[in-house]
Design an enzyme around this catalytic site. Structure first.
Site, PDB file in Angstrom:
ATOM      1  N   TRP A   1       0.729  -1.333  -0.098  1.00  0.00           N
ATOM      2  CA  TRP A   1      -0.029  -0.006   0.048  1.00  0.00           C
ATOM      3  C   TRP A   1       0.958   1.206  -0.008  1.00  0.00           C
ATOM      4  CZ3 TRP A   1       0.035   3.806   3.955  1.00  0.00           C
ATOM      5  CH2 TRP A   1       0.536   3.315   5.077  1.00  0.00           C
TER       6      TRP A   1
ATOM      7  N   HIS B   1       8.512   1.132   7.069  1.00  0.00           N
ATOM      8  CA  HIS B   1       8.819   2.183   6.062  1.00  0.00           C
ATOM      9  C   HIS B   1       8.725   3.407   6.600  1.00  0.00           C
ATOM     10  CE1 HIS B   1       9.265   3.930   1.786  1.00  0.00           C
ATOM     11  NE2 HIS B   1       8.952   4.818   2.479  1.00  0.00           N
TER      12      HIS B   1
ATOM     13  N   HIS C   1       7.691   6.712   8.188  1.00  0.00           N
ATOM     14  CA  HIS C   1       6.618   7.581   7.831  1.00  0.00           C
ATOM     15  C   HIS C   1       6.236   8.481   9.076  1.00  0.00           C
ATOM     16  CE1 HIS C   1       4.880   3.900   9.174  1.00  0.00           C
ATOM     17  NE2 HIS C   1       3.982   4.618  10.091  1.00  0.00           N
TER      18      HIS C   1
HETATM   19  N1  GTA Z   1      -3.518   6.702   3.551  1.00  0.00           N
HETATM   20  O1  GTA Z   1      -3.620   2.115   2.804  1.00  0.00           O
HETATM   21  C1  GTA Z   1      -3.701   3.076   3.702  1.00  0.00           C
HETATM   22  C2  GTA Z   1      -3.098   2.800   4.960  1.00  0.00           C
HETATM   23  N2  GTA Z   1      -2.624   1.891   5.737  1.00  0.00           N
HETATM   24  C3  GTA Z   1      -2.790   0.456   5.257  1.00  0.00           C
HETATM   25  C4  GTA Z   1      -2.260   2.138   6.995  1.00  0.00           C
HETATM   26  N3  GTA Z   1      -2.309   3.617   6.986  1.00  0.00           N
HETATM   27  C5  GTA Z   1      -2.697   4.198   5.784  1.00  0.00           C
HETATM   28  N4  GTA Z   1      -2.921   5.113   5.383  1.00  0.00           N
HETATM   29  C6  GTA Z   1      -3.459   5.420   4.028  1.00  0.00           C
HETATM   30  N5  GTA Z   1      -3.587   4.196   3.149  1.00  0.00           N
HETATM   31  O2  GTA Z   1      -1.738   5.679  10.792  1.00  0.00           O
HETATM   32  C7  GTA Z   1      -1.904   4.419   8.057  1.00  0.00           C
HETATM   33  C8  GTA Z   1      -2.265   3.836   9.389  1.00  0.00           C
HETATM   34  C9  GTA Z   1      -1.553   4.337  10.274  1.00  0.00           C
HETATM   35  C10 GTA Z   1      -0.161   4.657   9.470  1.00  0.00           C
HETATM   36  C11 GTA Z   1       1.045   3.703   9.609  1.00  0.00           C
HETATM   37  O3  GTA Z   1      -0.452   4.276   8.220  1.00  0.00           O
HETATM   38  O4  GTA Z   1      -3.816   4.334   9.618  1.00  0.00           O
HETATM   39  P1  GTA Z   1       2.343   2.881  11.910  1.00  0.00           P
HETATM   40  O5  GTA Z   1       3.086   2.133  10.982  1.00  0.00           O
HETATM   41  O6  GTA Z   1       2.886   3.558  12.985  1.00  0.00           O
HETATM   42  O7  GTA Z   1       1.011   2.009  12.440  1.00  0.00           O
HETATM   43  O8  GTA Z   1       1.660   3.886  11.122  1.00  0.00           O
HETATM   44  P2  GTA Z   1      -0.136   2.330  13.523  1.00  0.00           P
HETATM   45  O9  GTA Z   1      -0.124   3.896  13.808  1.00  0.00           O
HETATM   46  O10 GTA Z   1       0.157   1.558  14.617  1.00  0.00           O
HETATM   47  O11 GTA Z   1      -1.293   1.836  12.605  1.00  0.00           O
HETATM   48  P3  GTA Z   1      -2.486   0.680  13.242  1.00  0.00           P
HETATM   49  O12 GTA Z   1      -1.781  -0.506  13.819  1.00  0.00           O
HETATM   50  O13 GTA Z   1      -3.244   0.462  11.930  1.00  0.00           O
HETATM   51  O14 GTA Z   1      -3.285   1.691  14.159  1.00  0.00           O
HETATM   52  C12 GTA Z   1      -2.945   1.836  15.577  1.00  0.00           C
HETATM   53  C13 GTA Z   1      -4.450   1.502  16.472  1.00  0.00           C
HETATM   54  O15 GTA Z   1      -5.307   2.282  15.839  1.00  0.00           O
HETATM   55  C14 GTA Z   1      -4.919   0.195  16.162  1.00  0.00           C
HETATM   56  O16 GTA Z   1      -4.247  -0.596  17.258  1.00  0.00           O
HETATM   57  C15 GTA Z   1      -6.628   0.382  16.651  1.00  0.00           C
HETATM   58  O17 GTA Z   1      -6.847   0.636  17.871  1.00  0.00           O
HETATM   59  C16 GTA Z   1      -6.689   1.752  15.749  1.00  0.00           C
HETATM   60  N6  GTA Z   1      -7.086   1.792  14.376  1.00  0.00           N
HETATM   61  C17 GTA Z   1      -6.467   0.981  13.433  1.00  0.00           C
HETATM   62  N7  GTA Z   1      -7.266   1.178  12.260  1.00  0.00           N
HETATM   63  C18 GTA Z   1      -8.146   1.851  12.485  1.00  0.00           C
HETATM   64  C19 GTA Z   1      -9.171   2.508  11.528  1.00  0.00           C
HETATM   65  N8  GTA Z   1      -9.323   2.096  10.315  1.00  0.00           N
HETATM   66  N9  GTA Z   1     -10.220   3.334  12.295  1.00  0.00           N
HETATM   67  C20 GTA Z   1      -9.906   3.803  13.533  1.00  0.00           C
HETATM   68  N10 GTA Z   1      -8.929   3.245  14.410  1.00  0.00           N
HETATM   69  C21 GTA Z   1      -8.230   2.196  13.772  1.00  0.00           C
END
Ligand code: GTA
Length: 329
Positions: free
Chosen positions: A167, A267, A269
């Site tokens: 993604w 990666h 970010h």
């Molecule tokens: N624009 O396809 C994408 C995409 N993906 C797959 C991930 N992200 C994306 N953004 C776009 N398109 O903020 C975003 C994620 C995240 C960032 C990666 O990239 O939303 P990270 O590597 O530090 O991972 O950041 P992070 O922040 O832990 O992400 P994670 O695990 O998705 O979220 C942490 C917590 O947020 C989860 O434990 C959960 O409680 C909550 N959460 C997760 N997804 C969602 C959601 N869709 N809506 C609301 N809360 C959510």
């Protein structure tokens, strides 16, 4: 269905910083016809619920595991914040069902018109075991990782067990979400793409959430950063703040700009969230302010290679198992 896919293109009006949604047709062949045609609109009609992985009454969010055509899927449903500009319509244009009345107090069920009652929904399909596990309600444990632990325990683990970065590459190569990009600096060394995070519906600025994805592909996380990356980090910080001011009329003093350690995606970010919004993962045990990261690298070029870092891991996280096996927890 023969009709074309549609997408929501949301733009922010700079002058009053209010968000205005504009529907854009990718193909106007079917103007005025079928509304329910794109993949994203009918994918959930085949969804069979297996279990609720987690939910929160306070945050009004639920994480659901199920199957679509016998393959695993995770669906996240979240009630969205109220929008100031639609409150009047919500109050005057809804039906009220009386629940109780007592003296000057009364309570009702308000039945809002569908367009004011949307639920932000995220679908992960097909989902891996790791996607399912990470949304399950679980106890967390704080891990203490020295530079040596990173090299001997964490790095070998993340090299084999991380989520796919497809993604991320799709965004960098403009194969997905190209119409959502807020700012793009194409420089291969210090460039980045800034766009709304998956978690933000862009309907209101209260929960503003953008991510800046670095163009270089070799930086996995905070641990890889050295003073050599200062131009990249400073560029993301400076141009990211300027782009947000220009597009959303929000000054840097309203932003929390940080990196996660451990991230979910390896990666580099940077998260840009509204200061007043308690974004998931913005706590001190996981978020590292970009301004601190820059200063630390200015003071010690090898800061993140050598320092002990602390972070929480969930009970069933394989990495926690590796720290246990190594007698580090
Ligand atoms: N624009 O396809 C994408 C995409 N993906 C797959 C991930 N992200 C994306 N953004 C776009 N398109 O903020 C975003 C994620 C995240 C960032 C990666 O990239 O939303 P990270 O590597 O530090 O991972 O950041 P992070 O922040 O832990 O992400 P994670 O695990 O998705 O979220 C942490 C917590 O947020 C989860 O434990 C959960 O409680 C909550 N959460 C997760 N997804 C969602 C959601 N869709 N809506 C609301 N809360 C959510």
């Amino acid at each position: 269905a023969n009709a074309a896919a549609k997408r929501e293109n949301l733009t922010i009006d700079n002058e009053n910083a209010s968000v205005e949604a504009k529907r854009v047709k990718a193909d106007d062949e079917d103007e005025g016809k079928d509304e329910k045609v794109s993949d994203s609109e009918d994918i959930l009609s085949r969804f069979k619920t297996s279990s609720v992985l987690n939910d929160s009454a306070r945050e009004k969010i639920a994480f659901i595991h199920g199957k679509i055509d016998d393959q695993d899927a995770v669906v996240i449903v979240e009630k969205t914040p109220f929008r100031e500009e639609t409150l009047t319509e919500l109050l005057t244009g809804s039906k009220l069902k009386l629940e109780m009345r007592n003296d000057i107090y009364s309570s009702y069920q308000l039945q809002a018109p569908p367009h004011l009652n949307e639920i932000k929904t995220t679908v992960v399909f097909p989902a891996t075991e790791k996607h399912i596990k990470r949304h399950q309600r679980q106890e967390s444990f704080l891990v203490e990782e020295t530079g040596e632990d990173y090299r001997s325990i964490t790095l070998p683990y993340i090299q084999t067990q991380s989520f796919s970065l497809q993604w991320v590459y799709n965004i960098l190569e403009k194969k997905a979400e190209a119409d959502r990009i807020v700012f793009d600096d194409p420089d291969p060394h210090v460039g980045f793409v800034l766009l709304p995070d998956l978690k933000w519906d862009q309907k209101q600025l209260d929960n503003l959430y953008l991510i800046a994805i670095a163009r270089p592909r070799s930086i996995q996380s905070l641990r890889d950063l050295t003073s050599e990356h200062l131009p990249l980090l400073q560029n993301i910080f400076q141009k990211g703040k300027e782009a947000i001011l220009q597009r959303y009329n929000l000054p840097a003093s309203q932003l929390r700009v940080y990196l996660h350690y451990q991230p979910s995606y390896y990666h580099l970010h940077v998260h840009f969230t509204r200061l007043g919004y308690e974004a998931p993962g913005c706590g001190v045990e996981r978020a590292h302010l970009l301004s601190d990261v820059v200063q630390n690298l200015q003071t010690d070029p090898e800061f993140y290679k050598t320092r002990t870092l602390y972070f929480p891991l969930r009970a069933d996280d394989g990495l926690l198992g590796k720290f246990r096996e190594a007698g580090r927890i």
